[in-house]
Motif scaffolding. Structure first.
Motif, PDB file in Angstrom:
ATOM      1  N   LEU A  46       0.824  -1.205   0.000  1.00 28.67           N
ATOM      2  CA  LEU A  46       0.000   0.000   0.000  1.00 28.67           C
ATOM      3  C   LEU A  46       0.860   1.258   0.000  1.00 28.67           C
ATOM      4  O   LEU A  46       0.599   2.214  -0.748  1.00 28.67           O
ATOM      5  CB  LEU A  46      -0.921  -0.014   1.227  1.00 28.67           C
ATOM      6  N   VAL A  47       1.907   1.276   0.806  1.00 27.05           N
ATOM      7  CA  VAL A  47       2.797   2.431   0.855  1.00 27.05           C
ATOM      8  C   VAL A  47       3.530   2.600  -0.467  1.00 27.05           C
ATOM      9  O   VAL A  47       3.681   3.723  -0.975  1.00 27.05           O
ATOM     10  CB  VAL A  47       3.800   2.282   2.025  1.00 27.05           C
ATOM     11  N   TYR A  48       3.975   1.492  -1.063  1.00 24.05           N
ATOM     12  CA  TYR A  48       4.668   1.597  -2.352  1.00 24.05           C
ATOM     13  C   TYR A  48       3.734   2.117  -3.440  1.00 24.05           C
ATOM     14  O   TYR A  48       4.129   2.932  -4.285  1.00 24.05           O
ATOM     15  CB  TYR A  48       5.239   0.235  -2.749  1.00 24.05           C
ATOM     16  N   CYS A  99      -5.601  -2.371  11.858  1.00 22.19           N
ATOM     17  CA  CYS A  99      -5.755  -2.811  10.462  1.00 22.19           C
ATOM     18  C   CYS A  99      -6.996  -2.203   9.825  1.00 22.19           C
ATOM     19  O   CYS A  99      -6.978  -1.833   8.639  1.00 22.19           O
ATOM     20  CB  CYS A  99      -5.813  -4.333  10.398  1.00 22.19           C
ATOM     21  N   ALA A 100      -8.075  -2.078  10.586  1.00 13.35           N
ATOM     22  CA  ALA A 100      -9.292  -1.473  10.052  1.00 13.35           C
ATOM     23  C   ALA A 100      -9.057  -0.015   9.686  1.00 13.35           C
ATOM     24  O   ALA A 100      -9.510   0.461   8.631  1.00 13.35           O
ATOM     25  CB  ALA A 100     -10.428  -1.603  11.067  1.00 13.35           C
ATOM     26  N   PHE A 171      -6.375 -10.606  -5.259  1.00 14.36           N
ATOM     27  CA  PHE A 171      -7.820 -10.608  -5.493  1.00 14.36           C
ATOM     28  C   PHE A 171      -8.544  -9.421  -4.860  1.00 14.36           C
ATOM     29  O   PHE A 171      -9.580  -8.991  -5.366  1.00 14.36           O
ATOM     30  CB  PHE A 171      -8.434 -11.914  -4.959  1.00 14.36           C
ATOM     31  N   ALA A 172      -8.021  -8.889  -3.759  1.00 19.67           N
ATOM     32  CA  ALA A 172      -8.753  -7.831  -3.056  1.00 19.67           C
ATOM     33  C   ALA A 172      -7.933  -6.573  -2.840  1.00 19.67           C
ATOM     34  O   ALA A 172      -8.471  -5.589  -2.326  1.00 19.67           O
ATOM     35  CB  ALA A 172      -9.240  -8.362  -1.703  1.00 19.67           C
ATOM     36  N   GLY A 173      -6.657  -6.588  -3.220  1.00 24.53           N
ATOM     37  CA  GLY A 173      -5.830  -5.409  -3.035  1.00 24.53           C
ATOM     38  C   GLY A 173      -5.368  -5.273  -1.592  1.00 24.53           C
ATOM     39  O   GLY A 173      -5.776  -6.034  -0.702  1.00 24.53           O
ATOM     40  N   PRO A 174      -4.507  -4.273  -1.322  1.00 21.70           N
ATOM     41  CA  PRO A 174      -3.979  -4.093   0.030  1.00 21.70           C
ATOM     42  C   PRO A 174      -5.054  -3.880   1.090  1.00 21.70           C
ATOM     43  O   PRO A 174      -4.961  -4.410   2.193  1.00 21.70           O
ATOM     44  CB  PRO A 174      -3.077  -2.859  -0.104  1.00 21.70           C
ATOM     45  N   SER A 175      -6.077  -3.101   0.762  1.00 14.42           N
ATOM     46  CA  SER A 175      -7.127  -2.841   1.752  1.00 14.42           C
ATOM     47  C   SER A 175      -7.862  -4.126   2.117  1.00 14.42           C
ATOM     48  O   SER A 175      -8.174  -4.367   3.293  1.00 14.42           O
ATOM     49  CB  SER A 175      -8.120  -1.804   1.216  1.00 14.42           C
ATOM     50  N   ALA A 180      -8.725  -8.547   6.024  1.00 12.37           N
ATOM     51  CA  ALA A 180      -8.595  -9.962   6.377  1.00 12.37           C
ATOM     52  C   ALA A 180      -7.806 -10.132   7.671  1.00 12.37           C
ATOM     53  O   ALA A 180      -8.164 -10.945   8.537  1.00 12.37           O
ATOM     54  CB  ALA A 180      -7.905 -10.726   5.241  1.00 12.37           C
ATOM     55  N   THR A 181      -6.739  -9.336   7.833  1.00 13.18           N
ATOM     56  CA  THR A 181      -5.963  -9.395   9.067  1.00 13.18           C
ATOM     57  C   THR A 181      -6.800  -8.950  10.255  1.00 13.18           C
ATOM     58  O   THR A 181      -6.720  -9.539  11.346  1.00 13.18           O
ATOM     59  CB  THR A 181      -4.710  -8.518   8.952  1.00 13.18           C
ATOM     60  N   ALA A 182      -7.597  -7.901  10.066  1.00 15.49           N
ATOM     61  CA  ALA A 182      -8.478  -7.448  11.143  1.00 15.49           C
ATOM     62  C   ALA A 182      -9.435  -8.564  11.556  1.00 15.49           C
ATOM     63  O   ALA A 182      -9.682  -8.786  12.747  1.00 15.49           O
ATOM     64  CB  ALA A 182      -9.258  -6.205  10.702  1.00 15.49           C
TER      65      ALA A 182
END
Length: 410
Positions: A46-48, A99-100, A171-175, A180-182
């Protein structure tokens, strides 16, 4: 039945998994490590994507580990002042909220990194609470095997987390990966809250005169000083830190040595496999006394194979070397029981947190120092130098790594 070796009861993996509280801790740990891998990978991407900066992307990937230094120095006493289940559940919820916010709030890059650093300051406290609870759940030799299982799970969960993170990113991008981590963190919080019984805080009644009643920062500094002033504890901490510092330096040079991420991935995967096999073999087949006597030769093994890199091995031989060397990490299993015996029970959480914080900090320093050396002499020679330093460190720590009759008997 448990077998008895020199007064120490030997456990089995089956007996360890038969303990419900350990199964809960194990499941929560796997969710934690896998989720953290996904989070760091997603944040880095995401940062990149936002900045196009490889340096900021790398900083984002490492941001979750940097706060260990601050938290380890100033906040670890909380691991003994607060009930462990409450701390672990709070840690999962903090991770879920972080993460959210990263996924949804549209924060600028500086704010994202600041958020990760600020919330990560408490990570060593949450991890210390988990580590200190293990010997309460698994007494005797079962504790050592429990640590072995968590180490194996860590290596496997890191690989699985990176693979899952790549799939989520595709499939879902960084967000989506951050969401998913949240979700994994919320699941972990539920597992810990309803799977573990309440245990009172250990407190600090015996940690030293004048410690009780202090604030968390003053107490942490005071107990850290007392732990490091104890020659037995200090020696065991150094034995757990320094060989791993040299190992981290060698592994940090694998990518520049091979000149490609794909080839480096083969070698690093072999290293993870060696770690898992070493932990399993020593934990499962070595009796408690033998496990402690193996600490010195296994610590030497952690460094010696890397000397082969002076000959410039290709990717195949490099993978064999990494497999053999990292298998030596199982040397730490022979130190675990003695470490638990050496630290005061009422400060056990802080002791485990100090061990973890020092290890994380030392590995970062080791990677940086060997990286500088690699710029001067080349990656291959730098890897060999790190391996040679690992052998010398292990020999210098021989008195700690080689158990005395008093340390073997119970």
């Amino acid at each position: 039945m448990l077998r008895t070796i020199v007064g120490v009861k030997g456990a089995t993996f089956g007996e360890v998994f038969a303990v419900k509280e350990f199964r809960v801790l194990f499941a929560g740990f796997v969710l934690l490590v896998g989720g953290d891998m996904i989070k760091m990978l997603a944040l880095s991407v995401l940062v990149y994507a936002r900045t196009g900066s490889a340096g900021l992307s790398a900083a984002a990937y490492m941001a979750g580990w940097l706060p260990y230094v601050f938290g380890g120095l100033f906040l670890l006493s909380l691991a003994d002042r607060v009930p462990p289940r409450a701390l672990m559940v709070t840690g999962e919820l903090v991770r879920a909220l972080t993460c959210a916010l990263l996924a949804f709030a549209g924060l600028p890059v500086w704010a994202m990194l600041a958020l990760v650093l600020a919330t990560g300051v408490f990570s060593p406290v949450f991890m210390a609470a988990r580590s200190a609870m293990l010997p309460e759940v698994l007494p005797g030799d079962a504790f050592v095997l429990g640590r072995s299982l968590l180490n194996m799970a860590s290596a496997s969960a890191q690989i699985a987390g990176l693979a899952a993170g790549g799939a989520f990113l595709a499939f879902a991008g960084p967000s989506g990966a951050l969401w998913a981590t949240a979700g994994l963190s919320v699941v972990g919080a539920v597992v810990l809250r309803y799977g573990l019984p309440h245990r009172a805080a250990r407190g600090v009644a015996g940690a030293g005169r004048g410690v009780v009643g202090r604030g968390a920062v003053r107490q942490t500094l005071g107990v850290n000083r007392r732990l490091l002033a104890d020659g037995r504890v200090r020696g065991l901490l150094l034995a757990q830190w320094l060989p791993c510092v040299c190992l981290a330096g060698a592994e940090a040079m694998v990518v520049p040595y091979l000149g490609g991420q794909a080839q480096a991935g083969v070698v690093l995967a072999a290293a993870a496999g060696g770690m898992a096999l070493g932990e399993f073999a020593v934990g499962r087949f070595a009796a408690p006394e033998l496990r402690e006597r193996l600490s010195l030769p296994l610590a030497v093994l952690l460094g010696a194979p890397w000397l082969v890199f002076v000959a410039g091995p290709g990717v195949g031989w490099a993978a064999v070397v990494a497999f053999l060397a990292v298998g030596g990490l199982s040397y730490q299993l022979g130190l675990q029981r003695r470490f638990v015996d050496a630290v005061p029970e009422e400060a056990r959480g802080q002791a485990f947190g100090l061990q973890s914080a020092g290890l994380m900090t030392g590995q970062a320093v080791g990677a940086a120092l060997v990286g500088v050396l690699g710029e001067v002499v080349g990656p291959g020679y730098a890897i060999a130098a790190a391996g040679g330093a690992g052998v010398l460190v292990a020999l210098a720590l021989a008195r700690v790594l080689r158990p005395t009759p008093a340390s073997v008997s119970v």
